[in-house]
Design a protein around this motif. Structure first.
Motif, PDB file in Angstrom:
ATOM      1  N   VAL A 160       0.709  -1.195   0.049  1.00  0.00           N
ATOM      2  CA  VAL A 160      -0.069   0.015  -0.067  1.00  0.00           C
ATOM      3  C   VAL A 160       0.883   1.054  -0.073  1.00  0.00           C
ATOM      4  CG1 VAL A 160      -1.644   1.455   1.279  1.00  0.00           C
ATOM      5  CG2 VAL A 160      -2.071  -1.086   1.073  1.00  0.00           C
ATOM      6  N   SER A 161       2.002   1.268   0.742  1.00  0.00           N
ATOM      7  CA  SER A 161       2.940   2.282   0.825  1.00  0.00           C
ATOM      8  C   SER A 161       3.613   2.644  -0.610  1.00  0.00           C
ATOM      9  CB  SER A 161       3.830   2.034   1.772  1.00  0.00           C
ATOM     10  OG  SER A 161       3.376   2.030   3.230  1.00  0.00           O
ATOM     11  N   LYS A 162       4.065   1.794  -1.224  1.00  0.00           N
ATOM     12  CA  LYS A 162       4.595   1.700  -2.412  1.00  0.00           C
ATOM     13  C   LYS A 162       3.582   2.283  -3.410  1.00  0.00           C
ATOM     14  CE  LYS A 162       8.276  -1.552  -1.770  1.00  0.00           C
ATOM     15  NZ  LYS A 162       8.859  -2.964  -2.216  1.00  0.00           N
ATOM     16  N   LEU A 163       2.343   1.752  -3.561  1.00  0.00           N
ATOM     17  CA  LEU A 163       1.348   2.313  -4.444  1.00  0.00           C
ATOM     18  C   LEU A 163       0.897   3.819  -4.088  1.00  0.00           C
ATOM     19  CD1 LEU A 163      -1.141  -0.899  -4.572  1.00  0.00           C
ATOM     20  CD2 LEU A 163       0.479  -0.050  -6.394  1.00  0.00           C
ATOM     21  N   GLY A 164       1.020   4.097  -2.969  1.00  0.00           N
ATOM     22  CA  GLY A 164       0.432   5.481  -2.515  1.00  0.00           C
ATOM     23  C   GLY A 164       1.708   6.328  -2.912  1.00  0.00           C
ATOM     24  N   ASP A 165       2.710   6.043  -2.968  1.00  0.00           N
ATOM     25  CA  ASP A 165       4.074   6.868  -2.917  1.00  0.00           C
ATOM     26  C   ASP A 165       4.021   6.900  -4.761  1.00  0.00           C
ATOM     27  OD1 ASP A 165       4.846   7.189  -0.573  1.00  0.00           O
ATOM     28  OD2 ASP A 165       6.137   5.479  -0.735  1.00  0.00           O
ATOM     29  N   ARG A 166       3.769   5.912  -5.504  1.00  0.00           N
ATOM     30  CA  ARG A 166       3.697   5.839  -6.929  1.00  0.00           C
ATOM     31  C   ARG A 166       2.628   6.775  -7.190  1.00  0.00           C
ATOM     32  NH1 ARG A 166       4.557   2.013 -11.093  1.00  0.00           N
ATOM     33  NH2 ARG A 166       6.335   1.341  -9.490  1.00  0.00           N
ATOM     34  N   VAL A 167       1.435   6.895  -6.705  1.00  0.00           N
ATOM     35  CA  VAL A 167       0.359   7.868  -7.119  1.00  0.00           C
ATOM     36  C   VAL A 167       0.751   9.377  -6.850  1.00  0.00           C
ATOM     37  CG1 VAL A 167      -1.989   8.608  -6.518  1.00  0.00           C
ATOM     38  CG2 VAL A 167      -1.341   6.159  -6.879  1.00  0.00           C
ATOM     39  N   ILE A 168       1.286   9.529  -5.886  1.00  0.00           N
ATOM     40  CA  ILE A 168       1.774  10.879  -5.641  1.00  0.00           C
ATOM     41  C   ILE A 168       2.723  11.427  -6.433  1.00  0.00           C
ATOM     42  CG2 ILE A 168       2.998  12.373  -3.558  1.00  0.00           C
ATOM     43  CD1 ILE A 168       1.500  10.697  -1.373  1.00  0.00           C
ATOM     44  N   GLU A 169       3.848  10.470  -6.835  1.00  0.00           N
ATOM     45  CA  GLU A 169       4.945  10.627  -7.480  1.00  0.00           C
ATOM     46  C   GLU A 169       4.168  11.304  -9.019  1.00  0.00           C
ATOM     47  OE1 GLU A 169       7.570   7.737  -7.704  1.00  0.00           O
ATOM     48  OE2 GLU A 169       8.257   7.953  -5.606  1.00  0.00           O
ATOM     49  N   SER A 170       3.050  10.406  -9.315  1.00  0.00           N
ATOM     50  CA  SER A 170       2.764  10.527 -10.723  1.00  0.00           C
ATOM     51  C   SER A 170       1.949  11.998 -10.632  1.00  0.00           C
ATOM     52  CB  SER A 170       1.533   9.591 -11.433  1.00  0.00           C
ATOM     53  OG  SER A 170       0.567   9.622 -10.174  1.00  0.00           O
ATOM     54  N   VAL A 171       1.437  12.230  -9.749  1.00  0.00           N
ATOM     55  CA  VAL A 171       0.510  13.635  -9.531  1.00  0.00           C
ATOM     56  C   VAL A 171       1.700  14.670  -9.710  1.00  0.00           C
ATOM     57  CG1 VAL A 171      -0.636  15.227  -8.387  1.00  0.00           C
ATOM     58  CG2 VAL A 171      -1.536  12.752  -8.399  1.00  0.00           C
ATOM     59  N   GLY A 172       2.724  14.567  -8.883  1.00  0.00           N
ATOM     60  CA  GLY A 172       3.781  15.599  -8.870  1.00  0.00           C
ATOM     61  C   GLY A 172       4.407  15.883 -10.278  1.00  0.00           C
ATOM     62  N   GLY A 173       4.579  14.661 -10.921  1.00  0.00           N
ATOM     63  CA  GLY A 173       5.340  14.730 -12.419  1.00  0.00           C
ATOM     64  C   GLY A 173       4.233  15.399 -13.290  1.00  0.00           C
ATOM     65  N   TYR A 174       3.048  15.039 -13.168  1.00  0.00           N
ATOM     66  CA  TYR A 174       2.266  15.820 -14.100  1.00  0.00           C
ATOM     67  C   TYR A 174       2.212  17.072 -13.824  1.00  0.00           C
ATOM     68  CZ  TYR A 174      -2.417  17.151 -16.060  1.00  0.00           C
ATOM     69  OH  TYR A 174      -3.116  17.792 -16.736  1.00  0.00           O
ATOM     70  N   VAL A 175       1.895  17.844 -12.701  1.00  0.00           N
ATOM     71  CA  VAL A 175       2.143  19.100 -12.475  1.00  0.00           C
ATOM     72  C   VAL A 175       3.170  19.823 -12.961  1.00  0.00           C
ATOM     73  CG1 VAL A 175       2.113  21.055 -10.580  1.00  0.00           C
ATOM     74  CG2 VAL A 175       0.608  18.812 -10.268  1.00  0.00           C
ATOM     75  N   SER A 176       4.483  19.274 -12.757  1.00  0.00           N
ATOM     76  CA  SER A 176       5.828  19.814 -13.425  1.00  0.00           C
ATOM     77  C   SER A 176       5.785  19.669 -14.555  1.00  0.00           C
ATOM     78  CB  SER A 176       6.983  18.915 -12.778  1.00  0.00           C
ATOM     79  OG  SER A 176       6.911  19.017 -11.061  1.00  0.00           O
ATOM     80  N   GLY A 177       5.076  18.744 -15.217  1.00  0.00           N
ATOM     81  CA  GLY A 177       5.129  18.650 -16.763  1.00  0.00           C
ATOM     82  C   GLY A 177       4.207  19.517 -17.440  1.00  0.00           C
ATOM     83  N   ALA A 178       3.025  20.023 -16.889  1.00  0.00           N
ATOM     84  CA  ALA A 178       2.112  20.806 -17.208  1.00  0.00           C
ATOM     85  C   ALA A 178       2.736  22.292 -17.424  1.00  0.00           C
ATOM     86  CB  ALA A 178       0.754  20.540 -16.556  1.00  0.00           C
ATOM     87  N   PHE A 179       3.326  22.611 -16.199  1.00  0.00           N
ATOM     88  CA  PHE A 179       4.278  23.759 -16.241  1.00  0.00           C
ATOM     89  C   PHE A 179       5.307  23.921 -17.225  1.00  0.00           C
ATOM     90  CE2 PHE A 179       7.631  26.438 -14.652  1.00  0.00           C
ATOM     91  CZ  PHE A 179       6.972  27.550 -14.362  1.00  0.00           C
ATOM     92  N   ILE A 180       5.931  22.990 -17.609  1.00  0.00           N
ATOM     93  CA  ILE A 180       6.853  22.840 -18.377  1.00  0.00           C
ATOM     94  C   ILE A 180       6.154  23.033 -19.913  1.00  0.00           C
ATOM     95  CG2 ILE A 180       8.626  21.788 -19.740  1.00  0.00           C
ATOM     96  CD1 ILE A 180       9.271  20.312 -16.950  1.00  0.00           C
ATOM     97  N   VAL A 181       5.061  22.256 -20.062  1.00  0.00           N
ATOM     98  CA  VAL A 181       4.374  22.397 -21.446  1.00  0.00           C
ATOM     99  C   VAL A 181       3.765  23.929 -21.702  1.00  0.00           C
ATOM    100  CG1 VAL A 181       2.414  21.630 -22.893  1.00  0.00           C
ATOM    101  CG2 VAL A 181       3.996  20.069 -21.621  1.00  0.00           C
ATOM    102  N   ALA A 182       3.346  24.402 -20.559  1.00  0.00           N
ATOM    103  CA  ALA A 182       2.682  25.941 -20.616  1.00  0.00           C
ATOM    104  C   ALA A 182       3.725  26.627 -20.861  1.00  0.00           C
ATOM    105  CB  ALA A 182       1.652  25.919 -19.369  1.00  0.00           C
ATOM    106  N   VAL A 183       4.779  26.630 -20.183  1.00  0.00           N
ATOM    107  CA  VAL A 183       5.838  27.487 -20.579  1.00  0.00           C
ATOM    108  C   VAL A 183       6.448  27.617 -22.037  1.00  0.00           C
ATOM    109  CG1 VAL A 183       8.257  28.110 -19.952  1.00  0.00           C
ATOM    110  CG2 VAL A 183       6.879  27.535 -18.171  1.00  0.00           C
ATOM    111  N   CYS A 184       6.482  26.431 -22.605  1.00  0.00           N
ATOM    112  CA  CYS A 184       6.990  26.336 -24.138  1.00  0.00           C
ATOM    113  C   CYS A 184       5.974  26.717 -24.954  1.00  0.00           C
ATOM    114  CB  CYS A 184       7.078  24.703 -24.152  1.00  0.00           C
ATOM    115  SG  CYS A 184       8.317  23.806 -23.469  1.00  0.00           S
TER     116      CYS A 184
END
Length: 363
Positions: free
Chosen positions: A209-233
């Motif tokens: 459960v801990s590993k799955l939860g960490d993976r979900v949080i990492e995916s959300v964080g990566g999406y936010v960072s990625g969306a910011f980069i795409v918007a800046v481009c």
């Protein structure tokens, strides 16, 4: 001596034999408790609806906290305590936003004023079109729009007058302050909150459960960072292009709008392109045609080159699921729902693959 037990038995009254307990399958039992449960559910639903605006702020703050968490983790890995790392990231974000607003705010204000001043002239140019002139003769559209824009208070009128505009501005600042404070708290206590939630799982499954939860949080964080980069481009590309084609007078304001709208999945980039192209056509049809060609080409580059490469490590979902998730999220929560839809869909798909599919394959 008198036997006390005998006295008690004599004084007790015969109240008859107890009846059978009320059957849980009785229509009365089912109907009563079923209706009570339905009323309780309706009441709780109404209370949730009343605090929906607060819940949206909490969700946005959690979203931002997950997006900033990778930066905090990177600083923590360098040996700094998490509390200091969180404070450092928040200070950086606030300083960056302040400098950005101070630098770009006056420019955007001047360029928006320029767009407002030139709008009547653009309407005069539209009157030269045969089809537009026929519509204007029937409905008097252009004269009404010209009068509305030339009054100078159209921006505040959109928000219900000066008082309504001021109240909305204050509400926006208050919501922004609440989101910043909640983001700070969520970032600071993210590890504690995660560990507390993970402890609710059985000990035999807690590690998974801990590993799955960490993976979900990492995916959300990566999406936010990625969306910011795409918007800046998108914003930087639009800024450079608008200066090249001769719309430098409005380039900064329009590029900022494009970058802001590009954060919205699916429709944001198209709305920004239509807005810029419409203003360009009003300024010069050749510039407008150039804008249409540029944004058609750029959106293909963004959709098939920039976006997949930026998001490949964080969000791995099929295109059809992306479209459906964005539509459902926008229908439920508007812009906020559209922003949260894609990482939520990615998390659900990941959990489905790791839990449901593997359980089915093991049978």
């Amino acid at each position: 001596m008198v036997d006390a037990g005998a006295d008690d038995s004599d004084e007790s009254e015969d109240l008859g034999e107890p009846g059978r307990p009320l059957s849980r399958h009785s229509p009365f039992y089912i109907g009563f408790f079923g209706a009570a449960g339905a009323l309780l559910a309706i009441f709780l639903g109404q209370q949730v609806q009343r605090i929906s605006s607060v819940l949206i702020l909490i969700v946005v703050a959690l979203f931002l906290a997950a997006g900033l968490n990778p930066v905090v983790e990177a600083i923590v890995r360098r040996g700094l305590r998490r509390s200091y790392a969180v404070l450092m990231v928040i200070v950086w974000v606030l300083i960056g936003l302040t400098l950005f607003v101070m630098a770009i705010g006056p420019v955007i204000s001047d360029q928006v004023a320029g767009i407002s001043d030139n709008a009547p002239q653009w309407l005069d140019q539209l009157q030269g079109n045969h089809y537009v002139q026929e519509l204007d003769d029937k409905y008097d559209v252009i004269d009404r729009v010209r009068d509305y824009v030339s009054q100078g208070n159209w921006a505040s009128g959109l928000f219900g007058g000066v008082l309504g505009f001021g109240l909305r501005v204050l509400s926006a600042f208050a919501n922004a302050f609440v989101i910043i404070v909640l983001t700070l708290y969520f970032l600071a206590g993210l590890e504690t909150t995660k560990n507390a939630l993970y402890r609710l799982a059985p000990a035999s499954r807690r590690d998974r459960v801990s590993k799955l939860g960490d993976r979900v949080i990492e995916s959300v964080g990566g999406y936010v960072s990625g969306a910011f980069i795409v918007a800046v481009c998108a914003g930087v590309s639009s800024l450079i292009f608008l200066f090249i084609v001769g719309l430098g007078e409005y380039a900064v304001a329009l590029a900022f709008v494009v970058a802001l709208l590009d954060v919205i999945p699916m429709i944001g980039a198209t709305i920004g392109a239509v807005l810029v192209s419409a203003i360009a056509f009003a300024e010069d049809p050749k510039i407008g045609l150039a804008c249409v060609i540029f944004y058609v080409i750029y959106q293909q580059v963004e959709n098939y080159l920039i976006y997949p490469r930026v998001m490949s490590r964080s969000v791995d979902i099929p295109g059809a699921v992306t479209v459906i998730a964005a539509l459902v999220g926008a229908a439920l929560l508007g812009v906020v729902g559209a922003l949260l839809a894609i990482p939520t869909a990615a998390a659900i798909l990941m959990l489905t693959r790791e839990i449901v599919i593997k359980k089915q394959d093991a049978r």
